[in-house]
Every structure is written in C-alpha cells, then in structure tokens.
Design an enzyme around this catalytic site. Sequence first.
Site, PDB file in Angstrom:
ATOM      1  CB  THR A   1      -9.214   0.685  -5.074  1.00 51.94           C
ATOM      2  OG1 THR A   1      -9.028   2.095  -5.116  1.00 51.94           O
ATOM      3  CG2 THR A   1     -10.186   0.275  -6.158  1.00 51.94           C
ATOM      4  N   GLY A   2      -7.485  -0.104  -2.772  1.00 55.32           N
ATOM      5  CA  GLY A   2      -6.251   0.229  -2.060  1.00 55.32           C
ATOM      6  C   GLY A   2      -6.404   0.373  -0.563  1.00 55.32           C
ATOM      7  CE1 TYR A   3      -1.696   0.547   2.775  1.00 48.80           C
ATOM      8  CE2 TYR A   3      -0.935   2.213   1.234  1.00 48.80           C
ATOM      9  CZ  TYR A   3      -0.676   1.140   2.049  1.00 48.80           C
ATOM     10  OH  TYR A   3       0.595   0.626   2.150  1.00 48.80           O
TER      11      TYR A   3
ATOM     12  CD  GLU B   1     -13.885   3.030  -8.217  1.00 52.25           C
ATOM     13  OE1 GLU B   1     -13.658   2.676  -9.388  1.00 52.25           O
ATOM     14  OE2 GLU B   1     -12.980   3.304  -7.411  1.00 52.25           O
TER      15      GLU B   1
ATOM     16  CE1 TYR C   1       4.082   9.219  -3.857  1.00 52.19           C
ATOM     17  CE2 TYR C   1       4.598  10.386  -1.821  1.00 52.19           C
ATOM     18  CZ  TYR C   1       3.684   9.765  -2.651  1.00 52.19           C
ATOM     19  OH  TYR C   1       2.358   9.731  -2.284  1.00 52.19           O
TER      20      TYR C   1
ATOM     21  CB  VAL D   1       1.020  -3.145  -6.458  1.00 46.48           C
ATOM     22  CG1 VAL D   1       0.495  -2.955  -7.874  1.00 46.48           C
ATOM     23  CG2 VAL D   1       2.385  -3.748  -6.453  1.00 46.48           C
ATOM     24  CB  THR D   2      -2.687   1.093  -4.968  1.00 45.29           C
ATOM     25  OG1 THR D   2      -1.967   2.319  -5.127  1.00 45.29           O
ATOM     26  CG2 THR D   2      -2.456   0.529  -3.579  1.00 45.29           C
TER      27      THR D   2
END
Length: 392
Positions: free
Chosen positions: A51-53, A75, A235, A274-275
């Site tokens: 997923t994501g990056y 997963e 962050y 968004v992830t």
Amino acid sequence: MIIKPKVRGFICTNAHPAGCTASVKEQIAYVQGQGDLGDGPKNVLVIGSSTGYGLASRITSAFGYGAKTLGVCFEKAPTERKTGTAGWYNTAAFHKEANAKGLYADTVNGDAFSDEIKAETIEKIKQNIGKVDLVIYSLASPRRTDPETGVTYKSTLKPVGQAYTTKTYDTDKDKVHDVSLEPANDEEILNTIKVMGGEDWERWMDFLRDADVLAEGCKTTAYTYIGKELTWPIYGQATIGKAKEDLDRAAAAIIGKNSDLFVEANVSSLKALVTQASSAIPVMPLYISLIYKVMKEEGTHEGCIEQIHGLFTQCLFGDNPTLDEANRYRMDAKETNDATQAKIKVLWDQVTQENFHELSDYAGYHHEFLKLFGFDIESVDYEQDMDPQVSW
Ligand code: NAD
C-alpha cells in the site's frame, strides 16, 4: 458478496477487490505514461510493498524500469465471508499485471521485523533474482517485536518536552475541535524509536549483506516525513520524529558497513498524503485536507505515485538530486516551501467547525481515503456481486 465500505474511526475494515485493482492499474498507467525513465534498478526488494508509498515504489520499479520485484508486506487474506485487506488485493492486482508483462513479481507476506521473514525473503532472492540493486524500506507499523529479545514495543504519537493543544478534525464525528496531547515520557520515546527508527532497516541490510545478495552499488532508501511548523509539534519534533531521526543514523551506519560494495543509503523525505498510516495520526486529516485545498489550487498536488516517480527519476536515478544537509533526498518542497505553508497557516488559523468544509478539501481527502480501500472509484460497479476470495 456486495461490498460497501465499513468505516470505523480512521480505518476501513474491509476492501473492494475490483476497486483495489482499478487503483493499482491507474498507478501503472501513470508510470507508463511518463515515457522512457532511462537507466534504473533491475532487481528490487520493497519492504512494505502492498500500500501507500511502498506500493508506488514497486509499481515504478516494475512498470517504469522493467525491474524484477520482490515485496514484503503484512496483509490479511480474504475468507468466504470476509474481504481481504486492501494491501492483499493490491498485491494480487500487481502480480497479475506484472505477470502479464512477463515481469518477475513475488511477495512474502508476514512480519518483516522477524528474522524468519528476512530469511524467507533472502531465499527467494537467491533462487529467483540473484542480487538486489535497490532496497526500499517503507514500513509503517504501530508495533515491533525485537527478534533478539522477543520484547514487543509499541509506538506512541505524542509531543516531546511539553503538552500541546491544537486543532484536529474527527473524521468519525465530522467535528473540528481542540485536542490536548500530553508529552511522551522517556520510555515512550525509546519505544517509538524501537518501532519506527532505523534499527530494522539496518538489520535488513545486515542480513542481505551477510547472505551476499547485495549487488555492488546497491541503493537503499527509507521514507520519512519532516513537514514544517504546523506539524512539528505532533510529527517532526514529536515521538515519531525522534524515531525518524534515527533513520539518519541508520543510513550512515549502512554506508559505513557496506563501503566495499559502494552501497548508497539515503533517507527520502516525502510529502504528507492520505494513506492508512497517516490517517491514524491526530491532526493529519485536518492538515492534509487543508494542504490538498492549497496545493490543488496551486496546481502542485501530488499523490503517492507522482511523488515516487519523482523520487526515482530526480533523486535515486537522476543526475541532479535534491539533497539536504543530512544527505536526505527531498521530495517535499512543494508542500513545505514558505509560500505554500503561509497559505496553509492562514486557513489553519481560520478553520472552525462551521467553515471546515468550505475552507478545506475534505471531500478530496475523504475520496482518497475511501480509494485506499478500493471504494469511491467511478469505474467500479459497487452493486455487483463480488467473490472476495482472490489469490496471488
Ligand atoms: P502504509 O500504511 O500505506 O504502508 C505500510 C506498509 O507496511 C504496508 O505494505 C504494510 O503491509 C507494511 N507493513 C506494516 N507492518 C508490517 C510488518 N510488520 N511486516 C511487513 N510489512 C508490514 O504507509 P505509508 O504512508 O505508505 O508509509 C510508508 C512509509 O512512508 C512510512 O515510513 C511513513 O512514515 C513514510 N511517509 C508517509 C507519509 C504519508 O503522509 N503517508 C509521508 C512521508 C513519509
């Protein structure tokens, strides 16, 4: 089964196979539409590939450069009654598209922090790839069991030094409100570094080196978010930021240990988007909804695939990479430059419960959020009966 989104707080507990496939294909089409990317990686290991990056890195490697890719992810497989996770369906779709192009693609599903999964991955590299010339480290996890001690550490998302009160948006209740976050104690800081710091990246590189599967000149990168004043208290200068600082230490250690192989190790700073990982961080849904508004107006908005395509072509395999004083690749300038941040700050100061939907691009945020799980995609018929049991 008819599959509709089941959103619980900051997560969606199911996923749509056809929607995930559509979203993977969209990213592949983006990369293929960029023309010849020139020289690049041939044998790529992506840790956090589903997923994501990490997924965008895998897609860029395979469909941009024709590389063989081995992924590692964590997963859940589908059952007759329950859908798999989005990363499961993304991986299935990726394998199908890669195979159709004759590209080697395999994935190890299990805890990347464990030595067993490292060993299984190395076995596959030896059997099917030989040596890797690019290692992407893109894990985002709330916990890690240290394989040497068996102790499980949990990360926390808290300020460091002093308490911090800021605005946040509760996606569940559609409410903008103040949130007060107590500072982390020393143990919480150290635990977060254990989970999200550079120890495991370094350990992966040690294992790969000891197994003699690192090619000479191999590149490796781990992803970070640095951000600016608005996000620093929660962050950049918070527990997660402390963990991310440890990536810089790990990068230097990896270079030092592998100087005979001329291994290049850099941290890459990417933009906020968004992830599954970022939606879990307080303040981020509000901040991202505002930057989406500003950056879409500026015409500088980018998603995972655009960011990663840029990272590969400009930095990892480009002639003129943007490096900062800590030897990090910087792909976040379109978000963190002063002019853009000033516009976001104006909105940030103005935003209230009443004007939130008008000032922000929450509609865009929410669409992207649902899309992570294969929902809200125009080309997909969500009334159609789907078999959730898709295998790799
Ligand atoms: P993500 O949640 O989309 O992806 C996380 C990946 O890690 C998935 O493939 C998941 O299966 C895998 N994973 C998690 N725990 C695992 C485990 N124990 N074993 C094997 N695989 C595991 O997250 P993302 O946002 O793409 O984040 C990837 C990296 O990029 C992180 O280091 C994050 O800090 C960084 N980053 C994110 C943003 C952002 O805004 N999302 C910005 C800059 C940098």
